[in-house]
Scaffold this active site. Structure first.
Site, short mmCIF file in Angstrom:
data_model
loop_
_atom_site.label_atom_id
_atom_site.label_comp_id
_atom_site.label_asym_id
_atom_site.label_seq_id
_atom_site.Cartn_x
_atom_site.Cartn_y
_atom_site.Cartn_z
CD GLN A 160 47.35 -26.06 -45.03
OE1 GLN A 160 46.38 -25.74 -45.71
NE2 GLN A 160 47.28 -26.18 -43.72
N PRO A 289 43.54 -22.32 -55.53
CG PRO A 289 45.30 -23.72 -54.84
CD PRO A 289 44.99 -22.29 -55.21
CE1 TYR A 290 43.96 -26.96 -51.02
CE2 TYR A 290 45.56 -25.22 -51.40
CZ TYR A 290 45.26 -26.56 -51.27
OH TYR A 290 46.24 -27.50 -51.37
N GLY A 291 39.20 -22.89 -51.03
CA GLY A 291 38.18 -21.94 -50.65
C GLY A 291 38.79 -20.78 -49.88
CG MET A 293 46.33 -20.58 -46.96
SD MET A 293 46.27 -22.30 -46.37
CE MET A 293 47.39 -22.22 -44.97
CD GLU A 294 44.63 -22.46 -42.48
OE1 GLU A 294 45.22 -23.50 -42.13
OE2 GLU A 294 43.89 -22.40 -43.48
CG HIS A 318 36.98 -23.39 -42.16
ND1 HIS A 318 36.66 -24.61 -41.61
CD2 HIS A 318 38.26 -23.52 -42.62
CE1 HIS A 318 37.69 -25.43 -41.73
NE2 HIS A 318 38.68 -24.79 -42.35
CD GLU A 319 40.01 -20.52 -44.32
OE1 GLU A 319 41.05 -20.76 -43.70
OE2 GLU A 319 39.46 -21.38 -45.05
CG HIS A 322 42.17 -22.55 -39.78
ND1 HIS A 322 42.69 -23.73 -39.29
CD2 HIS A 322 41.57 -22.87 -40.97
CE1 HIS A 322 42.42 -24.71 -40.12
NE2 HIS A 322 41.73 -24.23 -41.14
CD GLU A 341 41.85 -27.49 -42.16
OE1 GLU A 341 40.73 -27.02 -41.86
OE2 GLU A 341 42.74 -26.82 -42.71
CG ASP A 398 49.49 -30.54 -51.40
OD1 ASP A 398 49.01 -30.14 -50.32
OD2 ASP A 398 50.23 -29.84 -52.12
CE1 TYR A 406 39.22 -28.34 -44.13
CE2 TYR A 406 40.28 -30.34 -44.90
CZ TYR A 406 40.21 -28.96 -44.86
OH TYR A 406 41.14 -28.20 -45.54
#
Length: 636
Positions: A160, A289-291, A293-294, A318-319, A322, A341, A398, A406
Site C-alpha cells: 500500500q 513504517p506503519y502501526g 497493515m491489514e 483497527h486492523e 479492516h 480508513e 503516500d 481517518y
C-alpha cells in the site's frame, strides 16, 4: 464473485487500461534471492476484455521484464516507458535504464502488444517473466544482523498504496480486485507467509530450498498482496488466530494480542460474518513504517505495540475492522481513501467501546482529533491534502498520507449517526457491506446507498437535506461538523495539563495512576498544545520533576514516550536528545520518526544533528519511511 465496479475508471496513479481490460487473477511463481535482493520468476495474469483490446497497459516499478507471452506461449512485443505506448514497435524493451527518467513518481508503464485483437467479453492470459530491483519500494530486505535472531536474513513487503507494481507487473489500482495463487521458493530453514491461505510445502525446489504454496480465493486489491520470509515461530492465541514473529518476542506478542478473538467476535456482532477464515498477526522487525497493515488473513504490525500491558491493542482492533471496511469493500480510488480508513476508525472505536465501555469511543475520538489538528497544522489549513476527498493528480498517494481520511471520515460517520441514530447507522453499514462485498466502490456509490437506505426506513427528506456531501468532501481543514463528544474522561486530564502549564509548582502528587492510556495521552497532548500555544517552556527542573512524577523516562509505551520526547524537545531540554535519537533509530514507524526528526531538527538542542543521525541511519529505515523523512528534512 465480481471483484470490480462495472465500468471501472482508470486511476490517476495507475497506467492500467481498466476501462478496456480487467485482470481477475494473478498466478505467481517466484524465488526469493537474498544475495541479489530480488524476487525472480513469472506471473500469469488472467484477463477479460471489456471492449476489443489490442494492447494491455500494466504498472511496474523498477521491474526488469525479460519476456511476455500470450495464451499458449505466443510471444508479445512489450515496451517499458514513462507513459503508455500506443504504437507497436518492432522490438521489445528487454533492457531498461531506470535512471533515464522513465521511473516516474508512479513508476512506469509496461505496454504489452497482443498478437491478435481480443474481442469484448473474451478471456485471455499473459505470462510475464521478470525480476524485481533491489530498490523496489515494496521490499524491505534485512541482513541477519538487523534481525532479532542475528542468524538469518528477513524479507517483508508493504504494497500500500501503489507499491505492488514493484513486486509484480499488474494493474495496480484499488478499483480492480483479483484472486491470487502463489508458489514462493525460499532458503531453508526460513518460513514464507502470505496474505492468503497457506497450503504448506508443495512442489520441487533446489537443494537447500523449499517451496511454499498459497491461495487467496476472495478478490482483493493488489495493495493487499503481502509476503514475509524469515526465521519465524508462531503461537496460537485463539480458535482462528495465531501470532507469528521471530522467536525472541513471540511469547510477548502472544500475551499482548490475547484479546484478538474478543475483537473478532464483537466485529461480527456489529458488522456481520468474518469472511477470511483465519486472522493471524505477524509482528515485524522494527523498521516496519506503519502501526499495522491489514493484509488479509495475516495482519502485519509494528513491535512498538508490545507495551507489555495490552494498552495499545486498539491498533489490532483497527486492523480487524479492516476485514470489513477496506478489505471486503474497498475504495475504488485513492482519493476516496476515507471509505477505507474513516469507516475503519469508526468500526474500530465501536469495537473498543463494546469491550471497554461506551465512553472509550468518545475518548479515542478526542485523541484522534488531536492527531488530525496536528496534521492539518503541518500541511496548512487550506492545503488540498486536508480535504476528505483530495485531488491527488498523478502523484504517489503516500505523499498525501496523514490522519485526514481517518479522522475526517470518522467525523462524517459520527455526524450521520447523529441524524439517523446509532441503530439505523449500524444497520446501514451492514447493508452497505452486503451490497458491495468483494467490490470496489466510489464515494458516489456510498452516498447513493446511504440515501436510498435512509429513505427505505421512512426517515424524512429533511434529514437528508442536512447532509451536504460536496462540502464534507471538498472543504479543507478540520471537519465540517465537529463530533459532539462526552468529555467526562478527558476533563480531568485537560485540567491537570493546564495546571502544569499555568502553575507547575502547585502539582505535587501523581493523580493519573488509575487513568487509561488514552486519558494519559490526552493529558500529555494538552500539555504540549498549551506550551506551544502560549509560547512557553518548562525549565529543566520542572521537566525532570514532571518526568519523575509520571514515570516517563524508560516507559515501554511508545505513544507516551513519543509525546514526552516532543514536550522535552519543545522545551529545549538537552538530556532528551539521546532518548529521541535512540527512539528514531530503534524503530521506523512513520507516526513517530517523522514528527520526531522534524522536532529534533527545529529544536535548539538538536538542529543539524537531526540530519546527521538520519544520514547515518537512513539505510535501516523502510524505503517508504526513508523517502518521507528525507523530504521532511530537506535532504536528497
Amino acid at each position: 464473485m465480481c471483484g470490480s465496479v462495472a465500468g471501472a475508471k482508470p486511476e490517476a496513479s495507475s497506467f492500467g487500461n481498466v476501462d478496456e481490460v480487467i485482470q481477475s487473477k494473478l498466478s505467481l511463481e517466484l524465488a526469493v534471492d537474498f544475495d541479489r535482493k530480488c524476487l525472480a520468476g513469472d506471473v500469469v495474469i488472467s484477463c477479460k476484455a471489456v471492449k476489443e483490446v489490442r494492447v494491455v497497459h500494466l504498472d511496474v516499478r523498477l521491474v526488469r521484464v525479460s519476456r511476455v507471452s500470450y495464451g499458449n506461449d505466443s510471444p508479445c512485443v512489450f515496451v517499458v516507458a514513462a507513459e503508455r505506448t500506443t504504437e507497436c514497435p518492432s522490438d521489445s524493451t528487454t533492457t531498461v535504464d531506470y535512471s533515464s527518467g522513465i521511473d516516474t513518481p508512479i513508476g512506469s508503464c509496461l505496454s504489452v502488444f497482443l498478437p491478435e485483437a481480443v474481442p469484448a467479453g473474451a478471456e485471455f492470459s499473459l505470462r510475464v517473466s521478470y525480476e524485481t530491483h533491489e530498490r523496489a519500494p515494496a521490499l524491505d530486505w534485512l541482513r541477519p544482523e538487523q534481525t532479532a535472531g542475528k542468524q538469518h536474513p528477513y524479507l517483508s513487503t508493504q504494497c500500500q498504496a501503489i507499491h505492488a507494481r514493484s513486486i509484480v507487473p499488474c494493474m495496480d489500482t484499488p478499483g480492480c480486485k483479483v484472486v491470487y495463487e502463489a508458489g514462493i521458493t525460499v532458503p531453508r530453514p526460513l518460513v514464507a507467509l502470505m496474505s492468503a491461505e497457506g497450503l504448506g510445502e508443495q512442489g520441487a525446489a533446489p537443494e537447500g530450498r523449499v517451496r511454499y504454496a498459497f491461495k487467496q480465493d476472495i478478490p482483493i486489491p493488489t495493495y493487499l498482496i503481502a509476503l514475509v520470509v524469515g526465521a519465524l515461530e508462531s503461537r496460537d492465541i485463539g480458535p482462528r488466530s495465531r501470532v507469528w514473529s521471530e522467536a525472541s518476542f513471540v511469547d510477548a506478542a502472544a500475551h499482548e494480542f490475547e484479546e484478538t478473538e474478543d475483537f473478532l467476535r464483537i466485529g461480527e456482532e456489529l458488522f456481520g460474518p468474518y469472511q477470511w477464515k483465519r486472522y493471524d498477526i505477524l509482528v515485524l522487525p522494527p523498521s516496519f513504517p506503519y502501526g499495522g497493515m491489514e493484509n488479509p488473513m495475516i495482519t502485519f504490525v509494528t513491535p512498538t505495540l508490545l507495551a507489555g500491558d495490552r494498552s495499545l491493542s486498539n491498533v489490532v482492533a483497527h486492523e480487524i475492522a479492516h476485514s470489513w471496511f477496506g478489505n471486503l469493500v474497498t475504495n475504488a480510488s485513492w482519493r476516496d481513501f476515507f471509505l477505507n480508513e474513516g469507516f475503519t476508525v469508526f468500526a474500530e472505536r465501536k469495537i473498543i467501546s463494546r469491550k471497554l465501555g461506551e465512553k472509550q469511543f468518545d475518548l479515542a475520538a478526542q485523541v484522534g482529533l488531536k492527531h488530525l489538528a496536528d496534521d492539518i497544522s503541518h500541511f496548512g489549513a487550506e492545503h488540498e491534502f486536508t480535504k476528505l476527498r483530495p485531488n491527488l493528480g498523478n502523484e504517489d498517494p503516500d505523499d498525501a498520507f496523514s490522519s485526514v481520511p481517518y479522522e475526517k471520515g470518522f467525523s462524517m460517520l459520527v455526524f450521520l449517526q447523529s441524524l439517523v441514530g446509532e441503530a439505523t447507522l449500524l444497520e446501514w453499514l451492514r447493508a452497505y457491506l452486503v451490497t458491495f462485498q468483494f467490490k470496489s466502490v466510489t464515494a458516489e456509490n456510498m452516498c447513493t446507498h446511504f440515501e436510498t437506505f435512509v429513505r427505505s426506513k421512512g426517515i424524512g427528506e429533511e434529514v437528508l437535506q442536512q447532509v451536504d456531501w460536496n462540502a464534507w468532501f471538498g472543504t479543507p481543514g478540520m471537519p465540517l461538523r465537529m463530533p459532539k463528544l462526552d468529555t467526562s474522561l478527558s476533563d480531568n486530564a485537560i485540567a491537570l495539563a493546564r495546571q502544569w502549564v499555568e502553575s507547575p509548582d502547585s502539582v505535587t502528587e501523581n493523580t493519573t495512576a488509575a487513568w487509561s492510556v488514552n486519558q494519559k495521552l490526552v493529558f500529555l497532548g494538552e500539555v504540549l498544545d498549551q506550551l506551544r500555544a502560549n509560547g512557553t517552556k518548562f525549565d529543566a527542573g520542572v521537566l525532570e520533576r514532571f518526568a519523575s512524577l509520571y514515570s516517563l523516562t524508560g516507559t515501554r509505551n511508545s505513544e507516551i514516550r513519543f509525546l514526552w520526547d516532543l514536550i522535552a524537545l519543545h522545551c529545549d531540554y538537552a538530556p532528551i536528545v539521546d532518548d529521541v535519537i535512540a527512539f528514531v533509530t530503534s524503530q521506523g514507524r512513520m507516526k513517530y520518526v517523522r514528527p520526531l526528526y522534524r522536532a529534533l531538527h527545529a529544536s535548539a538542542v538538536g538542529g543539524e544533528r537531526a540530519k546527521e543521525v538520519f544520514a547515518q541511519n537512513r539505510a535501516t529505515l523502510h524505503p517508504i519511511a526513508e523517502k518521507m523523512v528525507a523530504r521532511d528534512l530537506g535532504v536528497a
